[in-house]
Design an enzyme around this catalytic site. Structure first.
Site, short mmCIF file in Angstrom:
data_model
loop_
_atom_site.label_atom_id
_atom_site.label_comp_id
_atom_site.label_asym_id
_atom_site.label_seq_id
_atom_site.Cartn_x
_atom_site.Cartn_y
_atom_site.Cartn_z
N ARG A 100 0.82 -1.22 0.00
CA ARG A 100 0.00 0.00 0.00
C ARG A 100 0.85 1.26 0.00
O ARG A 100 0.46 2.28 -0.55
CB ARG A 100 -0.86 0.04 1.25
CG ARG A 100 -2.00 -0.90 1.27
CD ARG A 100 -2.75 -0.67 2.56
NE ARG A 100 -3.31 0.68 2.59
CZ ARG A 100 -4.46 1.01 2.08
NH1 ARG A 100 -5.21 0.12 1.49
NH2 ARG A 100 -4.90 2.26 2.15
N CYS A 124 -7.48 -3.39 3.20
CA CYS A 124 -6.45 -4.42 3.42
C CYS A 124 -6.79 -5.16 4.68
O CYS A 124 -7.80 -4.88 5.32
CB CYS A 124 -5.06 -3.80 3.45
SG CYS A 124 -4.67 -3.05 5.01
N GLN A 133 -7.31 11.73 2.99
CA GLN A 133 -6.53 12.86 3.57
C GLN A 133 -5.37 13.25 2.67
O GLN A 133 -5.01 14.42 2.59
CB GLN A 133 -6.02 12.49 4.96
CG GLN A 133 -7.12 12.20 5.97
CD GLN A 133 -8.04 13.39 6.18
OE1 GLN A 133 -7.59 14.51 6.44
NE2 GLN A 133 -9.33 13.16 6.04
N VAL A 171 0.07 8.92 9.02
CA VAL A 171 1.52 8.88 8.84
C VAL A 171 1.87 9.09 7.37
O VAL A 171 2.54 10.06 7.00
CB VAL A 171 2.09 7.53 9.37
CG1 VAL A 171 3.56 7.37 9.03
CG2 VAL A 171 1.86 7.42 10.88
N THR A 172 1.40 8.19 6.50
CA THR A 172 1.77 8.33 5.09
C THR A 172 1.08 9.55 4.46
O THR A 172 1.61 10.14 3.52
CB THR A 172 1.44 7.05 4.28
OG1 THR A 172 0.13 6.64 4.57
CG2 THR A 172 2.41 5.93 4.59
N ASP A 312 1.47 -0.80 15.84
CA ASP A 312 2.35 -1.83 15.29
C ASP A 312 2.98 -2.71 16.36
O ASP A 312 3.69 -3.66 16.03
CB ASP A 312 3.46 -1.18 14.44
CG ASP A 312 2.92 -0.59 13.15
OD1 ASP A 312 1.77 -0.89 12.78
OD2 ASP A 312 3.65 0.19 12.50
N ILE A 334 -6.42 2.65 16.21
CA ILE A 334 -5.97 3.18 14.91
C ILE A 334 -6.62 2.43 13.74
O ILE A 334 -7.13 3.06 12.81
CB ILE A 334 -4.42 3.09 14.80
CG1 ILE A 334 -3.75 3.77 16.00
CG2 ILE A 334 -3.93 3.72 13.48
CD1 ILE A 334 -3.97 5.26 16.14
N ARG A 404 7.95 -9.00 4.81
CA ARG A 404 7.77 -7.62 4.34
C ARG A 404 8.47 -6.64 5.26
O ARG A 404 8.85 -5.55 4.81
CB ARG A 404 6.27 -7.27 4.32
CG ARG A 404 5.50 -8.01 3.27
CD ARG A 404 4.09 -7.51 3.23
NE ARG A 404 4.11 -6.04 3.22
CZ ARG A 404 3.06 -5.28 3.47
NH1 ARG A 404 1.91 -5.82 3.73
NH2 ARG A 404 3.16 -3.97 3.44
N1 EPU Z 1 -6.88 7.27 7.44
C1 EPU Z 1 -7.94 7.86 6.82
N2 EPU Z 1 -7.72 8.62 5.69
C2 EPU Z 1 -6.49 8.80 5.18
C3 EPU Z 1 -5.39 8.19 5.82
C4 EPU Z 1 -5.61 7.43 6.95
O1 EPU Z 1 -9.08 7.72 7.26
O2 EPU Z 1 -6.35 9.48 4.15
C5 EPU Z 1 -7.08 6.47 8.65
C6 EPU Z 1 -6.67 5.01 8.45
O3 EPU Z 1 -7.71 4.24 7.87
C7 EPU Z 1 -6.34 4.58 9.85
C8 EPU Z 1 -5.75 5.86 10.47
O4 EPU Z 1 -6.19 6.93 9.65
O5 EPU Z 1 -7.50 4.22 10.54
C9 EPU Z 1 -4.24 5.91 10.55
O6 EPU Z 1 -3.67 5.50 9.31
P1 EPU Z 1 -2.30 6.05 8.76
O7 EPU Z 1 -2.55 6.76 7.48
O8 EPU Z 1 -1.54 6.76 9.82
O9 EPU Z 1 -1.55 4.69 8.42
P2 EPU Z 1 -0.57 4.48 7.21
O10 EPU Z 1 0.15 5.72 6.97
O11 EPU Z 1 -1.29 3.84 6.08
C10 EPU Z 1 1.54 3.80 8.60
C11 EPU Z 1 2.45 2.62 8.69
C12 EPU Z 1 1.70 1.47 9.33
C13 EPU Z 1 1.26 1.92 10.74
C14 EPU Z 1 0.40 3.18 10.64
C15 EPU Z 1 0.00 3.75 11.97
C16 EPU Z 1 3.87 2.93 6.78
C17 EPU Z 1 4.31 2.47 5.44
N3 EPU Z 1 2.87 2.26 7.35
O12 EPU Z 1 0.43 3.40 7.81
O13 EPU Z 1 2.61 0.39 9.46
O14 EPU Z 1 0.51 0.90 11.36
O15 EPU Z 1 1.12 4.20 9.91
O16 EPU Z 1 1.12 4.05 12.73
O17 EPU Z 1 4.45 3.85 7.34
C18 EPU Z 1 3.26 -1.86 9.61
O18 EPU Z 1 4.44 -1.48 9.51
O19 EPU Z 1 2.94 -3.03 9.95
C19 EPU Z 1 2.18 -0.91 9.36
C20 EPU Z 1 0.94 -1.30 9.07
#
Ligand code: EPU
Length: 428
Positions: A100, A124, A133, A171-172, A312, A334, A404
């Site tokens: 992703r 996922c 966002q 985060v992303t 995590d 989360i 991964r």
């Molecule tokens: N969310 C939204 N809209 C958005 C973005 C996020 O509703 O546009 C929601 C998500 O559905 C979730 C929450 O906000 O409920 C937080 O998601 P976030 O975007 O922070 O997660 P991410 O950026 O997709 C990263 C890590 C994850 C980690 C999360 C939370 C990377 C590549 N991935 O994901 O890592 O769990 O932040 O800290 O940085 C892992 O390494 O196993 C992993 C899943």
């Protein structure tokens, strides 16, 4: 560089019951490496990233930027990336499905080309994980966004300055926004940003490229440039791998010294381990010792954005709670579906009840070895941990999830005294 198929071995076979003892070096952070690899598309000269872990996800990130025209040399944890001659701006479906975080290519591509076409990520195994966002920031910056045939088509002529408050902390999403706005020479303001150490590592890289970024509380002020400089950067150590190894040492009743870690990133994890009865001794800024000499105490855990307790680490701590003297409560705030390890831990004798986003874990005397299946990266780590303390043999299948995100985990665990073996992939 290895091929993707060299990572797809199928199972770990673990003989439980050995206390882990010794010293172990923590690898570079996966979740810091991924955005930094994507950010290397921004400058017009060669960049060097050190301490990159050799993992399925980092390999996918390299493949993705190579498919766009970048050249990548990856040896001994050092990636040399030349993105002078990019020829494409599309992240195909198979890449986004495999990882992703491929969506992180949107920000740099828009900043560099004014164009990006990225497969729309579906849900996922841990939740729906929308990217609304990310898109809101691009839209405010003047991007035109269309979804056609499963792909998001983004296009912008000149990025406009943005003032935006994230509705959820992402985060992303924060990383994509920062990379996108690196291409805007005027001042932008982002509120309610994520402050995870991985985001801050990207901020350091963007600053090295010449982007001005100031962060106070959860607000970032950012001013980009049209001529971003190449960079050399050493990725931070992986705090989730560190936390997983700390749990392994404590859970098995051993004594483990972690090296090449960043103690400052582990605050909430250390706090919870101490509450569970661990002795955690800080040896330096980069090193600590974990040991156990008593029962595991039950915990109340509620996952949160950094500096809160990381989602995590939730699955790994659940294994501790399975063997604690008493009842623990774990709330996952989360992701809405991040309890898939529960059913597998139950197969090993755990007593866990899930209601909505809360798991009530009643400690049991012991776990017993079983054949269990990984469903996602951190769930698979929890099953390996459970196998290390369970009575008898545990077979953890589908460990491509684990590959991964954990570099040479079984070698590290073996060096600490664990009996863990990788079974080759079954044919047919
Ligand atoms: N969310 C939204 N809209 C958005 C973005 C996020 O509703 O546009 C929601 C998500 O559905 C979730 C929450 O906000 O409920 C937080 O998601 P976030 O975007 O922070 O997660 P991410 O950026 O997709 C990263 C890590 C994850 C980690 C999360 C939370 C990377 C590549 N991935 O994901 O890592 O769990 O932040 O800290 O940085 C892992 O390494 O196993 C992993 C899943």
């Amino acid at each position: 560089m290895k091929s993707i198929t060299s990572y797809t071995s199928e199972a770990f076979v673990i003989q439980g019951g050995k206390p882990l003892k010794g010293r172990v070096k923590v690898s570079g952070s996966k979740n810091a490496s991924l955005p930094i690899i994507m950010a290397s598309l921004l400058p017009r000269e060669v960049s060097i990233i050190e301490n990159v872990p050799d993992l399925l996800d980092t390999l996918t990130a390299f493949e993705l930027i190579k498919s766009l025209g970048a050249s990548v040399d990856f040896q001994n944890g050092v990636a040399t990336i030349d993105a002078r001659y990019l020829r494409d701006y599309k992240a195909p479906d198979e890449m986004v499905r495999r990882m992703r975080a491929s969506v992180l290519v949107m920000g740099p591509l828009l900043a560099k080309f004014g164009k990006a076409v990225v497969s729309m990520p579906g849900g996922c195994s841990i939740g729906v994980r929308s990217i609304d966002q990310h898109l809101k920031v691009f839209e405010k910056g003047g991007a035109n966004i269309e979804v056609k045939h499963g792909y998001i088509h983004l296009q912008v002529d000149k990025i406009k300055p943005v003032e935006h408050t994230f509705e959820v902390i992402t985060v992303t999403g924060t990383e994509n926004a920062l990379m996108f706005l690196s291409g805007c020479e005027r001042r932008s303001l982002l509120r309610n940003i994520a402050l995870e150490p991985e985001v801050m590592d990207l901020v350091d890289v963007l600053k090295k490229m010449g982007v001005e970024i100031e962060i106070e509380d959860r607000t970032a002020v950012i001013r980009g440039s049209s001529e971003l400089k190449s960079f050399k950067h050493t990725v931070i150590p992986d705090r989730i791998e560190a936390g997983t190894l700390m749990v392994a040492g404590f859970l098995t009743g051993g004594e483990v010294v972690l090296e090449n870690t960043r103690v400052e990133h582990l605050g909430s994890v250390i706090e919870k381990l101490r509450e569970a009865g661990a002795q955690v001794e800080l040896l330096s800024l980069n090193s600590l010792r974990v040991k156990r000499d008593g029962d595991i105490k039950p915990l109340v855990i509620s996952t949160a954005e950094y500096p809160g307790f990381p989602t995590d680490m939730q699955a790994q701590f659940m294994v501790l709670c399975c063997l604690a003297k008493g009842v623990s409560e774990i709330r996952e705030n989360i992701f809405e579906n991040r309890f898939q390890h529960v059913a597998e831990l139950q197969r090993m004798g755990a007593n866990i009840h899930v209601r909505d986003r809360t798991a009530i874990v009643k400690g049991v005397e012991k776990l017993s070895g079983a054949e269990v299946y990984s469903t996602d990266l951190r769930a698979s780590a929890s099953l390996v941990l459970a196998g290390l303390v369970a009575e008898g043999t545990t077979t953890v299948r589908d460990i491509h999830h684990l590959d991964r995100g954990y570099e040479k985990l079984e070698e590290k665990l073996r060096s600490l005294g664990a009996t863990i073996e990788r079974l080759p992939r079954r044919e047919g």
